[in-house]
Every structure is written in C-alpha cells, then in structure tokens.
Design a protein around this motif. Structure first.
Motif, PDB file in Angstrom:
ATOM      1  N   LEU A  71       8.816  13.801   6.319  1.00 40.22           N
ATOM      2  CA  LEU A  71       9.230  13.555   4.944  1.00 40.22           C
ATOM      3  C   LEU A  71       9.659  12.095   4.763  1.00 40.22           C
ATOM      4  CD1 LEU A  71      11.248  16.818   4.162  1.00 40.22           C
ATOM      5  CD2 LEU A  71       9.193  16.038   2.960  1.00 40.22           C
ATOM      6  N   SER A  72      10.442  11.585   5.729  1.00 37.84           N
ATOM      7  CA  SER A  72      10.857  10.178   5.664  1.00 37.84           C
ATOM      8  C   SER A  72       9.654   9.251   5.821  1.00 37.84           C
ATOM      9  CB  SER A  72      11.893   9.885   6.763  1.00 37.84           C
ATOM     10  OG  SER A  72      13.056  10.649   6.581  1.00 37.84           O
ATOM     11  N   ASP A  73       8.755   9.610   6.744  1.00 41.44           N
ATOM     12  CA  ASP A  73       7.561   8.808   6.994  1.00 41.44           C
ATOM     13  C   ASP A  73       6.663   8.747   5.766  1.00 41.44           C
ATOM     14  OD1 ASP A  73       6.799   7.177   8.999  1.00 41.44           O
ATOM     15  OD2 ASP A  73       5.887   8.703  10.251  1.00 41.44           O
ATOM     16  N   ALA A  74       6.519   9.892   5.075  1.00 43.87           N
ATOM     17  CA  ALA A  74       5.634   9.967   3.913  1.00 43.87           C
ATOM     18  C   ALA A  74       6.168   9.141   2.751  1.00 43.87           C
ATOM     19  CB  ALA A  74       5.464  11.419   3.475  1.00 43.87           C
ATOM     20  N   PHE A  75       7.463   8.884   2.726  1.00 36.26           N
ATOM     21  CA  PHE A  75       8.055   8.043   1.683  1.00 36.26           C
ATOM     22  C   PHE A  75       7.869   6.560   2.015  1.00 36.26           C
ATOM     23  CE2 PHE A  75      12.054   6.346  -0.426  1.00 36.26           C
ATOM     24  CZ  PHE A  75      11.503   6.374  -1.702  1.00 36.26           C
ATOM     25  N   GLY A  76       8.077   6.207   3.287  1.00 39.04           N
ATOM     26  CA  GLY A  76       8.032   4.795   3.667  1.00 39.04           C
ATOM     27  C   GLY A  76       6.639   4.216   3.799  1.00 39.04           C
ATOM     28  N   ALA A  77       5.685   5.002   4.305  1.00 35.44           N
ATOM     29  CA  ALA A  77       4.340   4.476   4.583  1.00 35.44           C
ATOM     30  C   ALA A  77       3.636   3.938   3.344  1.00 35.44           C
ATOM     31  CB  ALA A  77       3.489   5.548   5.269  1.00 35.44           C
ATOM     32  N   PRO A  78       3.566   4.681   2.224  1.00 36.43           N
ATOM     33  CA  PRO A  78       2.874   4.137   1.055  1.00 36.43           C
ATOM     34  C   PRO A  78       3.569   2.918   0.449  1.00 36.43           C
ATOM     35  CG  PRO A  78       3.895   6.250   0.532  1.00 36.43           C
ATOM     36  CD  PRO A  78       3.979   6.076   2.015  1.00 36.43           C
ATOM     37  N   ILE A  79       4.902   2.850   0.586  1.00 37.53           N
ATOM     38  CA  ILE A  79       5.605   1.664   0.092  1.00 37.53           C
ATOM     39  C   ILE A  79       5.185   0.441   0.900  1.00 37.53           C
ATOM     40  CG2 ILE A  79       7.856   0.590  -0.271  1.00 37.53           C
ATOM     41  CD1 ILE A  79       9.034   3.378  -0.623  1.00 37.53           C
ATOM     42  N   GLN A  80       5.094   0.619   2.232  1.00 35.67           N
ATOM     43  CA  GLN A  80       4.610  -0.482   3.077  1.00 35.67           C
ATOM     44  C   GLN A  80       3.202  -0.890   2.677  1.00 35.67           C
ATOM     45  OE1 GLN A  80       4.930   0.492   7.274  1.00 35.67           O
ATOM     46  NE2 GLN A  80       6.461  -1.103   7.524  1.00 35.67           N
ATOM     47  N   GLY A  81       2.335   0.093   2.423  1.00 40.39           N
ATOM     48  CA  GLY A  81       0.962  -0.210   2.025  1.00 40.39           C
ATOM     49  C   GLY A  81       0.917  -1.011   0.743  1.00 40.39           C
ATOM     50  N   ALA A  82       1.739  -0.643  -0.238  1.00 43.72           N
ATOM     51  CA  ALA A  82       1.776  -1.379  -1.507  1.00 43.72           C
ATOM     52  C   ALA A  82       2.261  -2.813  -1.291  1.00 43.72           C
ATOM     53  CB  ALA A  82       2.684  -0.653  -2.497  1.00 43.72           C
ATOM     54  N   LEU A  83       3.289  -2.989  -0.460  1.00 42.49           N
ATOM     55  CA  LEU A  83       3.811  -4.327  -0.198  1.00 42.49           C
ATOM     56  C   LEU A  83       2.767  -5.216   0.471  1.00 42.49           C
ATOM     57  CD1 LEU A  83       7.442  -3.396   0.909  1.00 42.49           C
ATOM     58  CD2 LEU A  83       6.819  -4.772  -1.086  1.00 42.49           C
ATOM     59  N   ARG A  84       1.942  -4.629   1.358  1.00 41.89           N
ATOM     60  CA  ARG A  84       0.870  -5.421   1.971  1.00 41.89           C
ATOM     61  C   ARG A  84      -0.137  -5.879   0.928  1.00 41.89           C
ATOM     62  NH1 ARG A  84       0.372  -0.826   6.302  1.00 41.89           N
ATOM     63  NH2 ARG A  84       2.234  -1.290   7.544  1.00 41.89           N
ATOM     64  N   GLY A  85      -0.364  -5.045  -0.075  1.00 38.83           N
ATOM     65  CA  GLY A  85      -1.258  -5.445  -1.157  1.00 38.83           C
ATOM     66  C   GLY A  85      -0.750  -6.667  -1.899  1.00 38.83           C
ATOM     67  N   TYR A  86       0.578  -6.807  -1.972  1.00 41.01           N
ATOM     68  CA  TYR A  86       1.187  -8.001  -2.573  1.00 41.01           C
ATOM     69  C   TYR A  86       1.225  -9.175  -1.592  1.00 41.01           C
ATOM     70  CZ  TYR A  86       3.030  -5.237  -6.520  1.00 41.01           C
ATOM     71  OH  TYR A  86       3.171  -4.455  -7.640  1.00 41.01           O
ATOM     72  N   LYS A  87       0.770  -8.951  -0.359  1.00 43.87           N
ATOM     73  CA  LYS A  87       0.892  -9.913   0.741  1.00 43.87           C
ATOM     74  C   LYS A  87       2.354 -10.217   1.040  1.00 43.87           C
ATOM     75  CE  LYS A  87      -3.565 -12.354   0.415  1.00 43.87           C
ATOM     76  NZ  LYS A  87      -4.209 -13.674   0.228  1.00 43.87           N
ATOM     77  N   ASP A  88       3.228  -9.279   0.760  1.00 42.99           N
ATOM     78  CA  ASP A  88       4.647  -9.433   1.068  1.00 42.99           C
ATOM     79  C   ASP A  88       4.908  -8.767   2.419  1.00 42.99           C
ATOM     80  OD1 ASP A  88       7.455 -10.126   0.011  1.00 42.99           O
ATOM     81  OD2 ASP A  88       7.662  -8.029   0.616  1.00 42.99           O
ATOM     82  N   VAL A  89       4.936  -9.555   3.460  1.00 40.20           N
ATOM     83  CA  VAL A  89       4.958  -8.976   4.802  1.00 40.20           C
ATOM     84  C   VAL A  89       6.107  -9.471   5.672  1.00 40.20           C
ATOM     85  CG1 VAL A  89       2.488  -8.473   4.884  1.00 40.20           C
ATOM     86  CG2 VAL A  89       3.284 -10.738   5.550  1.00 40.20           C
ATOM     87  N   ASN A  90       6.696 -10.621   5.362  1.00 42.86           N
ATOM     88  CA  ASN A  90       7.707 -11.198   6.252  1.00 42.86           C
ATOM     89  C   ASN A  90       9.038 -10.448   6.195  1.00 42.86           C
ATOM     90  OD1 ASN A  90       6.080 -13.354   7.277  1.00 42.86           O
ATOM     91  ND2 ASN A  90       6.325 -14.398   5.327  1.00 42.86           N
ATOM     92  N   VAL A  91       9.532 -10.207   4.994  1.00 42.21           N
ATOM     93  CA  VAL A  91      10.816  -9.525   4.852  1.00 42.21           C
ATOM     94  C   VAL A  91      10.724  -8.088   5.361  1.00 42.21           C
ATOM     95  CG1 VAL A  91      12.553  -8.725   3.201  1.00 42.21           C
ATOM     96  CG2 VAL A  91      11.533 -10.989   2.929  1.00 42.21           C
ATOM     97  N   THR A  92       9.586  -7.430   5.094  1.00 40.34           N
ATOM     98  CA  THR A  92       9.428  -6.041   5.534  1.00 40.34           C
ATOM     99  C   THR A  92       9.430  -5.926   7.054  1.00 40.34           C
ATOM    100  OG1 THR A  92       7.027  -6.279   5.317  1.00 40.34           O
ATOM    101  CG2 THR A  92       8.192  -5.308   3.470  1.00 40.34           C
ATOM    102  N   THR A  93       8.993  -6.969   7.744  1.00 39.63           N
ATOM    103  CA  THR A  93       9.038  -6.973   9.205  1.00 39.63           C
ATOM    104  C   THR A  93      10.479  -6.939   9.705  1.00 39.63           C
ATOM    105  OG1 THR A  93       6.971  -8.216   9.311  1.00 39.63           O
ATOM    106  CG2 THR A  93       8.343  -8.226  11.280  1.00 39.63           C
ATOM    107  N   ILE A  94      11.333  -7.741   9.089  1.00 37.66           N
ATOM    108  CA  ILE A  94      12.754  -7.756   9.460  1.00 37.66           C
ATOM    109  C   ILE A  94      13.382  -6.400   9.163  1.00 37.66           C
ATOM    110  CG2 ILE A  94      14.990  -8.839   8.996  1.00 37.66           C
ATOM    111  CD1 ILE A  94      13.391 -11.389   8.220  1.00 37.66           C
ATOM    112  N   MET A  95      13.036  -5.838   8.006  1.00 36.99           N
ATOM    113  CA  MET A  95      13.559  -4.518   7.642  1.00 36.99           C
ATOM    114  C   MET A  95      13.157  -3.459   8.661  1.00 36.99           C
ATOM    115  SD  MET A  95      12.865  -4.402   3.549  1.00 36.99           S
ATOM    116  CE  MET A  95      13.838  -5.338   2.369  1.00 36.99           C
ATOM    117  N   ALA A  96      11.905  -3.520   9.103  1.00 37.19           N
ATOM    118  CA  ALA A  96      11.417  -2.546  10.075  1.00 37.19           C
ATOM    119  C   ALA A  96      12.187  -2.656  11.382  1.00 37.19           C
ATOM    120  CB  ALA A  96       9.917  -2.751  10.321  1.00 37.19           C
ATOM    121  N   PHE A  97      12.425  -3.878  11.831  1.00 35.61           N
ATOM    122  CA  PHE A  97      13.153  -4.080  13.086  1.00 35.61           C
ATOM    123  C   PHE A  97      14.567  -3.506  13.000  1.00 35.61           C
ATOM    124  CE2 PHE A  97      16.097  -6.635  15.657  1.00 35.61           C
ATOM    125  CZ  PHE A  97      15.570  -6.378  16.922  1.00 35.61           C
TER     126      PHE A  97
END
Length: 424
Positions: free
Chosen positions: A339-365
């Motif tokens: 359930l948690s994975d299904a919420f986070g994965a599509p948000i990550q996919g959308a952010l990659r579409g914006y080419k917004d990748v640096n901040v999300t890397t820090i968040m993931a860590f």
C-alpha cells in the motif's frame, strides 16, 4: 520472470530458494540502480517529442546504448572482485552460499544484453508504444520458463543446476529479449523511421553526461529503495534457512503485485514528460492524479487478495510446512508494505517526468536508510517481533518516503503554475 525463477527454484529445495533469495538481494539493488540511470532516456525522448525535436532522438538512443554497455562492463568487473568477500561476510549454510554465488555468476553473463534491452525499451516506451515492450516480454516469458525447467531440473539433456539454473535461464532470456528488440527498432515502424543505426556516431562523453545528470539521481533513488530490501534479506541470513525462504517467498509475491504501480510510474514519466515538454502543465498534473489514484486502487485489491489467500500464495513456492507457516505471516506485513509502495512509486514516476530528480534522491536516502532500516533493526533485535520487525521498518520507511514525495510533487506543480501565470 523473477516470479517464476523464485517459484521454480523453491520447488528444487529450501536451500535453492534461500540461495536465490540471497543472490537476488545482492543483484537487485545493482540492477535497479543501473537501470535507473538508463531510465533517463525515457524523459529525454519524451520531452524531445513534446518539444518537436525528433531529429535529436536517434543520437540520444545510440549514446544510451553505448552507456549501457560501458556500465555493464564496469558492474561485471566489480563483481569479479567483490562477490566472494560479500558472501563470506554472511553466516550462510554451505549449500545456500554455493547457490547464491553461482546464481549471480550465471546472471552476470547476461548483463550486457539486459542493459542494452532496457535502453531500447525506454526508447520504445517513450514513443508511447508500450504494447510492443509488453509483446517482447510476453514472448520471452515462456522461453524463460522453458529454460528454467531445463536448467533447474535437468530436463532435455541440460545439467541439473537447481537454483543456479535460474540464473542461466535468465541470462539466455536477456539475450533473446535484446535480439528481438533490435529487430523491432530496425524493421518495424514507427521505430525504423528514426533510423537509429543508419549513421555511425562515436561514443560521446558529453552526451553520456547529459544522460547521467538525469540518470544518476534516478539510479541512486531507486538504489536506496531497493538496497534496503537487499540489506533486510542479508540481515535475515542470521535466521535459519526456512525463515529466509519464507521471507523471500512473501517478498517475491509482493514484488509481482508491485509491477502494477511500477508500470503506472513508468507511464507517468512518459506522459508527464511529454506534457511538460509541450508546456501543458495542467495536463501533466491531471495525469499525475489519475496515475496515483489508479495505483492505490490496485493496491487495495492486491492487499485483499493477499489477506484471503495468504497460505495458498506461499504454497506456490514450497511444500515445506514451516516455510508456509512463516510465509503466511510475512504476507500480512506485505499487504501494508505494498500500500505504501503503490502510493510512492507513481509520485516518483511523475517527478521524473518533470526531470526533478535531485531532491527526490535525498528524500529516498533519508526515508529508507535513516528512518526505515534503523527502525527495522531495532524492532527485529530488541523486541518480540523478531524477523518481522524488519518488515515493519520497511513499511515505516516507504510511508515516510511516499509522504515527502507527495509534498515535493505539489511544490513542483505549484511552481509550474506560477511560471505559467507570470508569462500571461
């Protein structure tokens, strides 16, 4: 394919299932991390199409293929020197260690075609032709099952390799996938119209860097997420073979259901990237809402299925009663996990579409390695939860990551809305 690898290895014995579990836990973060780097091609091509700069696509694809080969060689060389030391740090039974090592050796023989195929697949998917990717995978799936049958159980004159045979089967299947995908982009429209290999372009470090600037943060974000699963499996090596096998069975089935949200995430990267390239930010936002809602709906249905058929799911992997009993308990935690994975994965996919990748890397860590793993370690070793404590830690980390990603997506959408208002 990994689902059938695990099921068929389990039928060869608990040690084979545990060995494949350990091998997969080492391989998965490496594969997904490198694949995350290669995924940069999807938003690059999608935005080029949205901006009507199609003449630049062929060179981007070629440089992506060159980069995939270089990365595969680097991974293979590093593996030669690090595989034994990594396995020797774990308190594994001799047979489990043997299966894990040679499963990985067999997989290593197929990483160049695997990475090449993933780049070509990114190109195919970025054109919106995801049915073609599906066709290639569906075509290769029965081939993979046949190779598994041959090399795991020693059929049709092949040697009986147990869990190691799953690695051999996967490498052969990766090669077939690559060959089919090359034929597709050379012979079938609209891919052939891009003339990917018509002109020779030498490898370009500057072009690699353009992809790496987007791909490395994506790769690290995925690595931080998948490596925590690997770390948990490695921590599980302190328990007996049955516990490792039960953990792997539950994790593998959860990973199968995760393919739904993951597919939505990949589709969002393409759709959002296309709309962002065309400056249609409202459309990009609408795609994001649809994708997240759909993934959560799928997770609810998947969780219900797992709750009802918990023991039946584990019986797909093994007939060992102790593994079935433990695995059905792990399945309960897997419900909240997905359930948690299904919420986070599509948000990550959308952010990659914006080419917004640096901040999300820090968040993931922070979410996975600062919150998730330490909390799981404490619960597993200092409470009565035992091995289940690691799963609770994973759930906490995933939930924290999904929440912070949502705030980041809302911030990016608001920022784009302000930019559009200022241009009017």
């Amino acid at each position: 394919m990994n689902f059938f690898d695990t099921i068929m290895s389990g039928r060869a014995g608990a040690a084979d299932l545990a060995g494949v579990a350990i091998g997969s836990s080492i391989w998965l973060p490496v594969f997904t991390g490198i694949n995350g780097i290669l995924l940069a091609l999807s938003p690059i091509v999608a935005q080029l199409i949205g901006a009507e700069k199609k003449e630049k696509i062929a060179d981007a694809v070629k440089q992506g293929i060159y980069l995939s080969i270089a990365l595969a060689i680097i991974v293979f060389v590093i593996g030669i020197f690090t595989l034994n030391p990594i396995l020797n740090t774990m308190s594994l039974e001799t047979e489990v260690r043997h299966v894990a090592k040679y499963y990985l050796v067999a997989l290593g023989l197929g990483i160049i075609p695997l990475f090449m195929f993933n780049v070509i697949r990114c190109f195919i998917d970025a054109l919106g032709q995801t049915r073609v990717s599906m066709f290639i995978i569906l075509l290769s799936l029965p081939i993979n099952i046949l190779f598994n049958y041959m090399f795991i159980f020693g059929k049709f004159g092949a040697p009986t390799l147990g869990g190691i045979g799953a690695g051999v089967a996967s490498s052969l299947t990766y090669l077939i996938c690559m060959i089919i995908s090359l034929i597709v982009i050379l012979k079938i429209r609209p891919f052939s119209g891009y003339s990917i290999f018509q002109k020779y372009s030498p490898p370009s470090l500057s072009a690699w860097w353009e992809q790496l600037k987007i791909g490395i943060p994506i790769g690290f974000a995925i690595f931080f997420e998948t490596s925590i699963f690997a770390a948990v499996t490695l921590f599980m090596s302190q328990y007996d073979t049955e516990t490792i096998a039960a953990h792997q069975a539950a994790m593998n089935f959860q990973a199968l259901l995760y393919m739904g949200p993951l597919s939505i995430a990949m589709a969002l990267t393409i759709a959002v990237g296309y709309e962002v390239g065309a400056k249609r930010f409202n459309h990009a936002k609408q795609y994001s809402i649809i994708g997240i809602s759909t993934a959560l709906t799928m997770a609810v249905f998947g969780g219900t299925f797992m709750y009802i058929f918990d023991q039946e799911i584990i019986k797909l992997y093994t007939e060992n009663e102790q593994v079935i009993h433990l695995g059905s308990q792990f399945i309960i935690y897997a419900i909240f996990f997905q359930l948690s994975d299904a919420f986070g994965a599509p948000i990550q996919g959308a952010l990659r579409g914006y080419k917004d990748v640096n901040v999300t890397t820090i968040m993931a860590f922070v979410s996975f390695w600062v919150i998730g793993l330490p909390s799981g370690y404490i619960l597993a070793n200092y409470t009565a939860f035992g091995p289940f404590g690691y799963w609770i830690g994973l759930i906490v980390g995933l939930a924290a990551g999904a929440t912070t990603l949502l705030f980041r997506l809302l911030f990016i959408q608001r920022k784009n809305r302000i930019e559009v208002a200022q241009t009017l």
